[in-house]
Design an enzyme around this catalytic site. Structure first.
Site, PDB file in Angstrom:
ATOM      1  N   GLU A   1      45.593  46.892  42.789  1.00  0.00           N
ATOM      2  CA  GLU A   1      44.883  45.734  42.245  1.00  0.00           C
ATOM      3  C   GLU A   1      45.049  45.692  40.740  1.00  0.00           C
ATOM      4  O   GLU A   1      44.675  46.629  40.041  1.00  0.00           O
ATOM      5  CB  GLU A   1      43.379  45.795  42.545  1.00  0.00           C
ATOM      6  CG  GLU A   1      43.020  45.604  43.975  1.00  0.00           C
ATOM      7  CD  GLU A   1      41.513  45.525  44.187  1.00  0.00           C
ATOM      8  OE1 GLU A   1      40.741  45.639  43.205  1.00  0.00           O
ATOM      9  OE2 GLU A   1      41.099  45.356  45.337  1.00  0.00           O
TER      10      GLU A   1
ATOM     11  N   GLU B   1      37.385  33.219  43.772  1.00  0.00           N
ATOM     12  CA  GLU B   1      36.321  33.319  44.776  1.00  0.00           C
ATOM     13  C   GLU B   1      35.056  32.677  44.223  1.00  0.00           C
ATOM     14  O   GLU B   1      34.119  33.363  43.830  1.00  0.00           O
ATOM     15  CB  GLU B   1      36.088  34.784  45.143  1.00  0.00           C
ATOM     16  CG  GLU B   1      37.315  35.447  45.732  1.00  0.00           C
ATOM     17  CD  GLU B   1      37.095  36.906  46.032  1.00  0.00           C
ATOM     18  OE1 GLU B   1      36.583  37.212  47.131  1.00  0.00           O
ATOM     19  OE2 GLU B   1      37.426  37.739  45.165  1.00  0.00           O
TER      20      GLU B   1
ATOM     21  N   LYS C   1      31.654  33.807  45.573  1.00  0.00           N
ATOM     22  CA  LYS C   1      31.346  35.234  45.539  1.00  0.00           C
ATOM     23  C   LYS C   1      30.045  35.474  44.777  1.00  0.00           C
ATOM     24  O   LYS C   1      29.816  34.893  43.719  1.00  0.00           O
ATOM     25  CB  LYS C   1      32.497  35.975  44.857  1.00  0.00           C
ATOM     26  CG  LYS C   1      32.397  37.472  44.887  1.00  0.00           C
ATOM     27  CD  LYS C   1      33.668  38.076  44.280  1.00  0.00           C
ATOM     28  CE  LYS C   1      33.732  39.552  44.501  1.00  0.00           C
ATOM     29  NZ  LYS C   1      34.993  40.119  44.001  1.00  0.00           N
TER      30      LYS C   1
ATOM     31  N   GLU D   1      34.091  37.951  38.058  1.00  0.00           N
ATOM     32  CA  GLU D   1      34.629  38.344  39.364  1.00  0.00           C
ATOM     33  C   GLU D   1      35.079  37.141  40.197  1.00  0.00           C
ATOM     34  O   GLU D   1      35.856  37.287  41.132  1.00  0.00           O
ATOM     35  CB  GLU D   1      33.591  39.138  40.150  1.00  0.00           C
ATOM     36  CG  GLU D   1      33.331  40.517  39.604  1.00  0.00           C
ATOM     37  CD  GLU D   1      34.535  41.441  39.761  1.00  0.00           C
ATOM     38  OE1 GLU D   1      35.172  41.437  40.829  1.00  0.00           O
ATOM     39  OE2 GLU D   1      34.822  42.175  38.805  1.00  0.00           O
TER      40      GLU D   1
END
Length: 102
Positions: free
Chosen positions: A24, A75, A78, A84
C-alpha cells in the site's frame, strides 16, 4: 524506507534473500494538512516512474520494486479521518482523478 526494511530483516535472519512487496502506497488528495491534488499527483507520478524504471534502491540496485497503490477509489462513505476518504486514484463515480500512466 524500503532499504531500512531490507537491512532490518536481513540482520534478523542473517541472509540477503528477502523480497519485499510494497502493498500500500499513496497520498491523499484532500482532507488535511499536506493533502492536495497537486502533491498527490506528484507523488503518484514519481512512485510510478520509479517503479517502472526498475532502478531499484541503493541496497538492491536494478531490482524492480513491486508496488500497489492505495486505493483504487476514494471512499467517500468511509467512517474515518477525512484524509482516509481521499486516497483513490479514481473518484467514487469511477472517473479518473489524475492524469497518470501506468
Amino acid at each position: 524506507m524500503l532499504d531500512s526494511i531490507y537491512y532490518a530483516i536481513e540482520k534478523a535472519i542473517g541472509e540477503n534473500k528477502v523480497d519485499i512487496v510494497v502493498s500500500e502506497s499513496g497520498w491523499p488528495s484532500e482532507g488535511g494538512f499536506g493533502a492536495s491534488m497537486g502533491i498527490a499527483t506528484i507523488y503518484y507520478r514519481n512512485l510510478i516512474g520509479h517503479a517502472k524504471s526498475k532502478a531499484g534502491t541503493i541496497h538492491k540496485p536494478g531490482k524492480p520494486i513491486e508496488t500497489y497503490l492505495f486505493a483504487m477509489f476514494d471512499e467517500n462513505l468511509k467512517i474515518a479521518a477525512e484524509t482516509e476518504k481521499h486516497f483513490g486514484v479514481f473518484y467514487p463515480n469511477k472517473t479518473q482523478k489524475y492524469n497518470i500512466t501506468f
